[in-house]
Design an enzyme around this catalytic site. Sequence first.
Site, PDB file in Angstrom:
ATOM      1  N   ARG B 185       5.176  10.093   1.295  1.00 45.39           N
ATOM      2  CA  ARG B 185       4.429  10.199   0.048  1.00 45.39           C
ATOM      3  C   ARG B 185       4.441  11.672  -0.332  1.00 45.39           C
ATOM      4  O   ARG B 185       4.382  12.553   0.537  1.00 45.39           O
ATOM      5  CB  ARG B 185       2.969   9.731   0.221  1.00 45.39           C
ATOM      6  CG  ARG B 185       2.807   8.206   0.251  1.00 45.39           C
ATOM      7  CD  ARG B 185       3.133   7.587  -1.100  1.00 45.39           C
ATOM      8  NE  ARG B 185       2.999   6.129  -1.118  1.00 45.39           N
ATOM      9  CZ  ARG B 185       4.007   5.286  -0.884  1.00 45.39           C
ATOM     10  NH1 ARG B 185       5.200   5.736  -0.566  1.00 45.39           N
ATOM     11  NH2 ARG B 185       3.788   3.981  -0.957  1.00 45.39           N
ATOM     12  N   GLU B 214       4.599  11.184  -9.674  1.00 43.39           N
ATOM     13  CA  GLU B 214       5.935  10.667  -9.971  1.00 43.39           C
ATOM     14  C   GLU B 214       5.910  10.078 -11.378  1.00 43.39           C
ATOM     15  O   GLU B 214       5.148   9.143 -11.620  1.00 43.39           O
ATOM     16  CB  GLU B 214       6.325   9.573  -8.958  1.00 43.39           C
ATOM     17  CG  GLU B 214       6.609  10.105  -7.567  1.00 43.39           C
ATOM     18  CD  GLU B 214       6.696   9.025  -6.496  1.00 43.39           C
ATOM     19  OE1 GLU B 214       6.676   7.818  -6.828  1.00 43.39           O
ATOM     20  OE2 GLU B 214       6.785   9.393  -5.313  1.00 43.39           O
ATOM     21  N   HIS B 233      11.860   7.770  -6.262  1.00 43.93           N
ATOM     22  CA  HIS B 233      11.145   6.812  -5.407  1.00 43.93           C
ATOM     23  C   HIS B 233      11.907   5.496  -5.309  1.00 43.93           C
ATOM     24  O   HIS B 233      11.410   4.434  -5.728  1.00 43.93           O
ATOM     25  CB  HIS B 233       9.716   6.576  -5.911  1.00 43.93           C
ATOM     26  CG  HIS B 233       8.822   5.992  -4.847  1.00 43.93           C
ATOM     27  ND1 HIS B 233       7.460   6.211  -4.792  1.00 43.93           N
ATOM     28  CD2 HIS B 233       9.071   5.190  -3.780  1.00 43.93           C
ATOM     29  CE1 HIS B 233       6.932   5.570  -3.747  1.00 43.93           C
ATOM     30  NE2 HIS B 233       7.896   4.952  -3.137  1.00 43.93           N
TER      31      HIS B 233
END
Lengths: 271, 266
Positions: B185, B214, B233
């Site tokens: 993360r 993000e 991601h």
Amino acid sequence: MWYHKPVINEELLQSLPNLKIVASSGVGIDHLDLSLLSSYGVKVSNTPFVVSTDTADLGMALILASSRRLVEGYQMAVSPDTEYFPADWLGAEVSGATLGIVGMGTIGYKVAERAKAFEMKILYHNRNQRNKEEESAVGAIYCKKIDDLLQQSDFVLLSVNLTPQTHKLIGKRELELMKPTATLINISRGLVVDQDALVGALQNKVIKAAALDVTYPEPLPRDHPLLKLKSVIITPHIGSATKKTRHLMMENMTESIQAGLRGLPIPNEVI
Amino acid sequence: RPTIDRELLESLPNLKVIGNSGVGVDHLDLKMISDFGVKVTNTPHAVADPTADIGVALMLASARRLVEGCQIAVSPDTKYFAVDWLGVEVTKATLGIIGMGRIGYKVAQRARAFDMRILYHNRNQRRKEEEEAVGAHYCKKMEDLLQQSDFVMLVVNLTPETHKLIGKKELGLMKPTATLINISRGAVIDQDALVEALQNKVIRAAALDVTYPEPLPRDHPLLKLNNIIITPHIGTATVQALCTMAEEAIANMLAVLNGQPIPSEV
């Protein structure tokens, strides 16, 4: 010599009457006219084994980067226009997929060793079948006919050397035998692939994608269609481009040259 | 999405379970959800292979400068390929895995095939057989791992303990030739410290599948550095993973609704 320079032709050899040895970097010797050199009594050496692991690593890097759309993803991550990351943007899984290795020499075998850890199913095509222990160590299944490999593979990786037999080994027919969801990876030589046929196959989605560390020529002309296709990753022939390996290559070449000048048996001599 | 807040939970009195797609639950207020008597499940099995694959993909791409290489290969200005353009080796290098859970272990399995020396740091040491199967050495102190690794890969979950786990001090302990890879993360790293470390070449490079937030703001310094790869991601962004995550989430939710043992309750 590095990267095919200087070009070894009749003119050059005539101008260097005392030339004893040409030490070529890397393992490929397709750029050398061996019979011409032999007729001038000049010996040739290459650097076969030091390039193997780096080239195999790059092969895996290209399989992963292509399958997971790494370059496209990077462009999205940094683009000034990106506002959010779409949830339906997907690549394809490498783990558990089928890898077909065309050319199971030192480099091809090291690719197989790496691919096994990703639980890939490994098929291979080679002039000769490897022995049973070698096959079971990596779980590789021999395909006597290249067609069988092409039809079953999700990734087809070329790790042959370039010879008259492997020139344009992968052409229109071979590309059409591949799955429409398959990716072609080339870490051998550009001329092993019929590039025009490859352009056609990618444009018409006969295969899904290609990742090429090698092309013909290198670099490609700046207006070449391969540079414009979204489904292609091209790297600038960096299979052996690491500090350690280049250093080892230089050491090997130096040893070969010194032996050649002293008239001693030459390490890594190409006969 | 949707954001699970008090308002939403109050409007859904019959809600029995939240089936999360993916393994991370740092975006959920577990205490609040629990107060409403709602169960939470995740999908730890479905994410493992594709996330481990992305970790190795980023390590290879960064080491071999794949993205830069592509740019050179297609740039209209390229006339020839420079001979002295080099990356660093992955085979036989040292990989330090921080967080040796399901995903971290699969990364180790893959790295072993590259003949890498594998160090790991984890809350608990793994069993001997598990360590030997991948040739992994336990580093009780994270500092030891940081000092010896050529590649440091973060595979922890985000908790108060792992928030900003990697900061200025940790980056300073890493080799100047080392690469930091993050598939956990964004908030596990102190991003400002990372920017500085990359700008001053305290470490060689970074490859991040996750950032905070993000996407990053378009003017963020991380986007301007040339020794960084960022991916959006995509650790589980495969057709297959989407299916298996959905299947795993559904199986979890049905188990809750049917009063059966729940495979992956958080």
